[in-house]
Design an enzyme around this catalytic site. Structure first.
Site, PDB file in Angstrom:
ATOM      1  N   ASP A  55      -6.264 -26.040 -33.177  1.00  0.00           N
ATOM      2  CA  ASP A  55      -7.313 -26.468 -32.249  1.00  0.00           C
ATOM      3  C   ASP A  55      -7.503 -27.961 -32.485  1.00  0.00           C
ATOM      4  O   ASP A  55      -7.910 -28.371 -33.575  1.00  0.00           O
ATOM      5  CB  ASP A  55      -8.608 -25.689 -32.541  1.00  0.00           C
ATOM      6  CG  ASP A  55      -9.730 -26.043 -31.564  1.00  0.00           C
ATOM      7  OD1 ASP A  55      -9.673 -27.122 -30.938  1.00  0.00           O
ATOM      8  OD2 ASP A  55     -10.674 -25.240 -31.443  1.00  0.00           O
ATOM      9  N   SER A 134      -2.327 -39.218 -17.583  1.00  0.00           N
ATOM     10  CA  SER A 134      -2.436 -38.691 -16.214  1.00  0.00           C
ATOM     11  C   SER A 134      -2.502 -39.871 -15.256  1.00  0.00           C
ATOM     12  O   SER A 134      -2.949 -40.964 -15.631  1.00  0.00           O
ATOM     13  CB  SER A 134      -3.725 -37.875 -16.086  1.00  0.00           C
ATOM     14  OG  SER A 134      -3.990 -37.547 -14.738  1.00  0.00           O
ATOM     15  N   TYR A 147     -12.915 -36.595 -17.031  1.00  0.00           N
ATOM     16  CA  TYR A 147     -11.475 -36.332 -17.201  1.00  0.00           C
ATOM     17  C   TYR A 147     -10.736 -37.665 -17.076  1.00  0.00           C
ATOM     18  O   TYR A 147      -9.920 -38.019 -17.937  1.00  0.00           O
ATOM     19  CB  TYR A 147     -10.977 -35.337 -16.151  1.00  0.00           C
ATOM     20  CG  TYR A 147      -9.492 -35.065 -16.285  1.00  0.00           C
ATOM     21  CD1 TYR A 147      -9.002 -34.346 -17.363  1.00  0.00           C
ATOM     22  CD2 TYR A 147      -8.578 -35.556 -15.345  1.00  0.00           C
ATOM     23  CE1 TYR A 147      -7.628 -34.110 -17.506  1.00  0.00           C
ATOM     24  CE2 TYR A 147      -7.214 -35.324 -15.479  1.00  0.00           C
ATOM     25  CZ  TYR A 147      -6.745 -34.608 -16.562  1.00  0.00           C
ATOM     26  OH  TYR A 147      -5.395 -34.388 -16.708  1.00  0.00           O
ATOM     27  N   LYS A 151      -8.492 -39.894 -19.900  1.00  0.00           N
ATOM     28  CA  LYS A 151      -7.099 -40.322 -19.713  1.00  0.00           C
ATOM     29  C   LYS A 151      -6.990 -41.851 -19.666  1.00  0.00           C
ATOM     30  O   LYS A 151      -5.981 -42.413 -20.104  1.00  0.00           O
ATOM     31  CB  LYS A 151      -6.501 -39.672 -18.452  1.00  0.00           C
ATOM     32  CG  LYS A 151      -6.441 -38.144 -18.537  1.00  0.00           C
ATOM     33  CD  LYS A 151      -5.558 -37.649 -19.694  1.00  0.00           C
ATOM     34  CE  LYS A 151      -5.394 -36.154 -19.716  1.00  0.00           C
ATOM     35  NZ  LYS A 151      -4.525 -35.671 -20.805  1.00  0.00           N
TER      36      LYS A 151
HETATM   37  N1  LIG Z   1      -1.649 -30.030 -14.430  1.00  0.00           N
HETATM   38  C1  LIG Z   1      -1.796 -31.278 -13.991  1.00  0.00           C
HETATM   39  O1  LIG Z   1      -1.862 -31.543 -12.764  1.00  0.00           O
HETATM   40  C2  LIG Z   1      -1.858 -32.414 -14.983  1.00  0.00           C
HETATM   41  C3  LIG Z   1      -1.754 -33.725 -14.497  1.00  0.00           C
HETATM   42  C4  LIG Z   1      -1.819 -34.775 -15.387  1.00  0.00           C
HETATM   43  C5  LIG Z   1      -1.973 -34.539 -16.730  1.00  0.00           C
HETATM   44  N2  LIG Z   1      -2.086 -33.249 -17.196  1.00  0.00           N
HETATM   45  C6  LIG Z   1      -2.271 -33.069 -18.629  1.00  0.00           C
HETATM   46  O2  LIG Z   1      -1.270 -32.237 -19.160  1.00  0.00           O
HETATM   47  C7  LIG Z   1      -1.746 -31.617 -20.357  1.00  0.00           C
HETATM   48  C8  LIG Z   1      -1.405 -30.139 -20.328  1.00  0.00           C
HETATM   49  O3  LIG Z   1      -2.110 -29.527 -19.282  1.00  0.00           O
HETATM   50  P1  LIG Z   1      -1.491 -28.396 -18.340  1.00  0.00           P
HETATM   51  O4  LIG Z   1      -1.585 -28.922 -16.966  1.00  0.00           O
HETATM   52  O5  LIG Z   1      -0.206 -27.925 -18.851  1.00  0.00           O
HETATM   53  O6  LIG Z   1      -2.646 -27.296 -18.452  1.00  0.00           O
HETATM   54  P2  LIG Z   1      -2.689 -25.803 -19.089  1.00  0.00           P
HETATM   55  O7  LIG Z   1      -1.611 -24.980 -18.494  1.00  0.00           O
HETATM   56  O8  LIG Z   1      -4.103 -25.368 -18.929  1.00  0.00           O
HETATM   57  O9  LIG Z   1      -2.348 -26.042 -20.626  1.00  0.00           O
HETATM   58  C9  LIG Z   1      -3.263 -26.639 -21.492  1.00  0.00           C
HETATM   59  C10 LIG Z   1      -2.804 -26.428 -22.899  1.00  0.00           C
HETATM   60  O10 LIG Z   1      -3.714 -27.113 -23.774  1.00  0.00           O
HETATM   61  C11 LIG Z   1      -4.137 -26.215 -24.782  1.00  0.00           C
HETATM   62  N3  LIG Z   1      -5.492 -26.565 -25.239  1.00  0.00           N
HETATM   63  C12 LIG Z   1      -6.606 -26.700 -24.505  1.00  0.00           C
HETATM   64  N4  LIG Z   1      -7.627 -27.034 -25.309  1.00  0.00           N
HETATM   65  C13 LIG Z   1      -7.134 -27.123 -26.566  1.00  0.00           C
HETATM   66  C14 LIG Z   1      -7.681 -27.435 -27.838  1.00  0.00           C
HETATM   67  N5  LIG Z   1      -8.989 -27.716 -28.014  1.00  0.00           N
HETATM   68  N6  LIG Z   1      -6.866 -27.443 -28.928  1.00  0.00           N
HETATM   69  C15 LIG Z   1      -5.577 -27.140 -28.787  1.00  0.00           C
HETATM   70  N7  LIG Z   1      -4.984 -26.806 -27.630  1.00  0.00           N
HETATM   71  C16 LIG Z   1      -5.772 -26.807 -26.517  1.00  0.00           C
HETATM   72  C17 LIG Z   1      -4.036 -24.823 -24.176  1.00  0.00           C
HETATM   73  O11 LIG Z   1      -3.747 -23.909 -25.225  1.00  0.00           O
HETATM   74  P3  LIG Z   1      -4.668 -22.664 -25.680  1.00  0.00           P
HETATM   75  O12 LIG Z   1      -5.662 -22.393 -24.595  1.00  0.00           O
HETATM   76  O13 LIG Z   1      -3.666 -21.572 -25.884  1.00  0.00           O
HETATM   77  O14 LIG Z   1      -5.277 -23.137 -26.955  1.00  0.00           O
HETATM   78  C18 LIG Z   1      -2.801 -24.966 -23.280  1.00  0.00           C
HETATM   79  O15 LIG Z   1      -1.628 -24.676 -24.019  1.00  0.00           O
HETATM   80  C19 LIG Z   1      -3.246 -31.923 -20.432  1.00  0.00           C
HETATM   81  O16 LIG Z   1      -3.463 -32.973 -21.343  1.00  0.00           O
HETATM   82  C20 LIG Z   1      -3.570 -32.363 -19.015  1.00  0.00           C
HETATM   83  O17 LIG Z   1      -4.676 -33.222 -18.959  1.00  0.00           O
HETATM   84  C21 LIG Z   1      -2.017 -32.183 -16.353  1.00  0.00           C
END
Ligand SMILES: NC(=O)c1ccc[n+]([C@@H]2O[C@H](COP(=O)([O-])OP(=O)(O)OC[C@H]3O[C@@H](n4cnc5c(N)ncnc54)[C@H](OP(=O)(O)O)[C@@H]3O)[C@@H](O)[C@H]2O)c1
Length: 277
Positions: A55, A134, A147, A151
């Site tokens: 975490d 992001s 958010y 970022k």
């Molecule tokens: N999706 C988009 O459009 C997008 C765009 C730009 C940037 N991002 C960035 O990409 C990254 C990954 O996001 P995603 O889109 O793949 O979303 P996701 O599918 O919701 O995955 C998020 C991951 O982060 C983990 N997580 C959340 N809170 C945590 C904590 N306190 N400690 C450890 N692990 C934690 C979750 O794991 P558990 O819940 O299993 O712990 C999950 O594996 C993020 O930083 C997000 O801001 C996403």
């Protein structure tokens, strides 16, 4: 991780879904030794890589996971600081506690992981840190203020980190995805104050509807993973790389060339927001 031929030990935070899972899959398919992380240990590990409990908001948890990798492998060559979540809500509707949680995960989580892996990397005078930022860290998104703030913070933090780490032979870079189809959309936390009683309610719902539609139509997480892999294996990492739909990446360029108020007007109309006058 000095050449593409070497097997590296890579820690990917937030590898239970989305971008982190795609990174862990691709890096391990490429032959790297990958440790993915999740807050919950689940039964049934992925075949190709190990999953550890971590975490990013808990210093002990971060230290334990990094110690496990060091015990098993003797080193951490690369880190993908990917764990994160999204908070939505008008700034006025966002409590300090909600804002704190957003920053604690998306920004201080990166600090905790860096502080745990950097001593070993400095000793070996080698290592790579890839922070998942992001396009929302380049352009302030309406109703995603904290958010975006988290970022934007990673942008500055990564620039600083690169300069500090350079003398130790350690590299850092930022990946800026646009909209990606992941669980981030369903996992988004809405500020408690953003319900029907909010003065922003109608605009918030309109904007969030557009944001969520774009995310669901976004690029697959494998696109981001390919970008991460190429950074991990490049002789020298650039400061930042954006990945996603061309129109979204073009917004980064548009922000630098258009007058600020013109750019703001374009952005507002994209989100169905009206400018007064
Ligand atoms: N999706 C988009 O459009 C997008 C765009 C730009 C940037 N991002 C960035 O990409 C990254 C990954 O996001 P995603 O889109 O793949 O979303 P996701 O599918 O919701 O995955 C998020 C991951 O982060 C983990 N997580 C959340 N809170 C945590 C904590 N306190 N400690 C450890 N692990 C934690 C979750 O794991 P558990 O819940 O299993 O712990 C999950 O594996 C993020 O930083 C997000 O801001 C996403």
């Amino acid at each position: 991780m000095s050449t593409s031929q070497e097997r590296s030990v890579v820690l990917v935070t937030g590898a239970s879904s989305g971008i982190g899972e795609a990174c862990a899959e691709l890096l391990s398919a490429r032959g790297h030794t990958v440790y993915g992380t999740s807050r919950q240990a689940r039964a049934g590990q992925p075949a190709r890589y190990a999953m550890l409990e971590l975490d990013v908001t808990q210093e002990d948890s971060v230290r334990r996971a990094v110690a496990t990798v060091l015990e098993r492998e003797g080193r951490v060559d690369g880190v993908v600081n990917n764990a994160g979540h999204a908070l939505a809500g008008a700034l006025e509707d966002t409590s300090v506690e909600e804002a704190w949680k957003q920053l604690d995960t998306n920004v201080l989580g990166v600090l905790r992981v860096c502080r745990a892996v950097l001593p070993g990397m400095r000793e070996r005078r080698s290592g790579r840190i890839i922070n998942i930022g992001s396009l929302g860290g380049v352009v302030g998104l309406p109703f995603q203020g904290f958010y975006s703030a988290s970022k934007f913070a990673l942008e500055g933090l990564t620039e600083s980190l690169r300069q500090e780490l350079e003398p130790f032979g350690i590299q850092a870079a930022l990946v800026q995805p646009g909209d990606v189809r992941t669980r981030l959309t369903d996992n988004r936390v809405r500020a408690a104050g953003s319900g029907e009683g909010s003065a922003y309610h109608a605009a918030f719902e309109t904007v969030l509807g557009i944001i969520e539609k774009e995310e669901r139509e976004g690029v697959p997480p494998e696109d981001v993973a390919r970008c991460v892999l190429s950074l991990m294996e490049a002789p020298s990492m650039p400061v930042r790389v954006s990945v996603g739909k061309l129109a979204q990446r073009a917004a980064v360029v548009a922000k630098t060339v258009l007058p600020a108020k013109t750019f703001e007007g374009v952005l507002m109309s994209m989100y169905g927001l009206k400018k007064r006058g």
